[in-house]
Structure formats: C-alpha cells, structure tokens
Design an enzyme around this catalytic site. Structure first.
Site, PDB file in Angstrom:
ATOM      1  CB  ILE A 129      -1.015  -0.115   1.154  1.00 48.34           C
ATOM      2  CG1 ILE A 129      -1.943   1.091   1.312  1.00 48.34           C
ATOM      3  CG2 ILE A 129      -0.286   0.066   2.606  1.00 48.34           C
ATOM      4  CD1 ILE A 129      -3.038   1.209   2.270  1.00 48.34           C
ATOM      5  CB  CYS A 130       1.044   4.080   0.723  1.00 45.15           C
ATOM      6  SG  CYS A 130       1.546   5.933   1.051  1.00 45.15           S
ATOM      7  N   GLY A 131       3.523   3.976  -0.320  1.00 44.10           N
ATOM      8  CA  GLY A 131       4.786   4.228  -0.944  1.00 44.10           C
ATOM      9  C   GLY A 131       5.346   2.686  -1.287  1.00 44.10           C
TER      10      GLY A 131
ATOM     11  CB  THR B  52       2.370   0.855  -4.966  1.00 41.66           C
ATOM     12  OG1 THR B  52       2.557   2.128  -4.641  1.00 41.66           O
ATOM     13  CG2 THR B  52       1.452   0.162  -3.988  1.00 41.66           C
TER      14      THR B  52
END
Length: 204
Positions: free
Chosen positions: A105-107, A109
């Site tokens: 999730i988020c960074g 990725t």
C-alpha cells in the site's frame, strides 16, 4: 471459507511506516485466528510516522516465503527518500516467485514498481503519475481503483486502508461474498445495516 495455511502473516515494519494503512487488515486477521509477526530490517526497534515504537519479531534476512501466508508492506517516507527499503521489495519478489501473496500500500507500491514487480501486473497506488516517476514500465497496467488484486499481489493507495484490508481478507479466504461486502460497508461507509449481516454470520 477460511483457507489459511496455519502459517503467520508477516507485517513489514520500518522507520516512518504509516500507522493507519494496515491496522484494519492486521486487526481483523488477528481476530480471526491468524498470527501476525512483524519483520524489520533487523530486530532493532523501529518508530512509525505516528511515533509508535515497534520491536520486530524477526529480521528480514530470516524471513522465508515458505514460512509465511502473506507479506504486508505498508507505506513509509523511506520508500521515497532512500534505498533503505529496497531489500523489502526484493523479498517481495522472492515471495511472488514462490507463489506466496504480497500486499503493498502507498509508498510500498513505488518500491515494487522500482523492483519491476508491477510491469506485468494490474495494480494501483496513490495516483498514476506517482508510480510513473519511478520510471517503471507498467503504466499501461495501472488501474484507477481503491485496491487491486492480480493473482497473489494486492496494491492500494494511502487513503484506502479498508479496501486494502478487504482484498487481504478475500485473498486469504477469511470472508467472502455477502459477509465480505458487509464488512467493507460497515468499516468504510459506516453502514449500520451491514452490522446485522456480520452479526448473523458470527463475523464480529
């Protein structure tokens, strides 16, 4: 249907990790009988962006895909400011190569994008140009969605911790169908009607 292997779910922890992104997933997994183990760069304590001090259960170099049901990679400032977390992306590659699921999730990725793991898989993130800045080759596979599952890989953006958890619960067979939908509606939409569905299913 619960398809858990009996193996623990591993939650990556590192300095600046985003506290809010994985709590729904890990709490619900733990409440349904899944062991959650934290894995850090080493066994030295780390501190989240919210200031929580976390003592990892094991170091990354001791983590093997065959000993895990899932690797969860939360976002963190370090994904975008240093290469310190690149070993976690390489571990994600080992997991996916072994057919063991990874949820990012988020960074995180962006870390997977830099590792080339999103080039040939449908995925999402905060926004398409965030991943494009990594120089990865997977732009054509980007999906505008709250969370995306492609085989053993789950991705989501930073504002979608409930959708991220929904996909994890689905992938591990914790909830499905009407019950999974009700769980999502309760925690994402505060839909009171969903509570009755979960209560009837014994999922609270």
């Amino acid at each position: 249907m619960n398809t858990t292997t009996g193996k623990p779910v591993h939650l990556a922890v590192y300095d600046t990790l985003a506290d809010w992104e994985t709590g729904h997933a890990t709490a619900q997994l733990a409440r349904t009988g899944h062991e959650i183990r934290t894995v850090g760069p080493s066994t030295a304590p780390v501190r989240s962006v919210g200031g929580l001090r976390i003592q990892p259960d094991l170091a990354l170099h001791d983590l093997r895909p065959e000993d895990s049901a899932l690797l969860i990679l939360p976002g963190a400032d370090l994904w975008d400011t240093t290469d310190d977390l690149a070993p976690f992306a390489r571990t994600a590659r080992a997991f996916l190569d072994a057919g063991v699921p990874v949820a990012a999730i988020c960074g995180a990725t962006a870390g997977l994008a830099r590792e080339g793991l999103l080039d040939d898989r449908a995925h999402t993130s905060a926004i398409s140009f965030y991943l494009a800045a990594t120089g990865y080759a997977g732009g054509a596979r980007y999906v505008e969605a709250d969370a995306v599952t492609d085989g053993p890989l789950i991705t989501a953006g930073p504002t979608e911790p409930v959708a991220f958890a929904r996909e994890i619960l689905r992938l591990l067979g914790v909830y499905e169908g009407e019950v999974l939908d009700a769980w999502y509606r309760l925690f994402h939409d505060s839909d009171v009607a969903a509570y009755a569905v979960l209560e009837k299913a014994g999922a609270l």
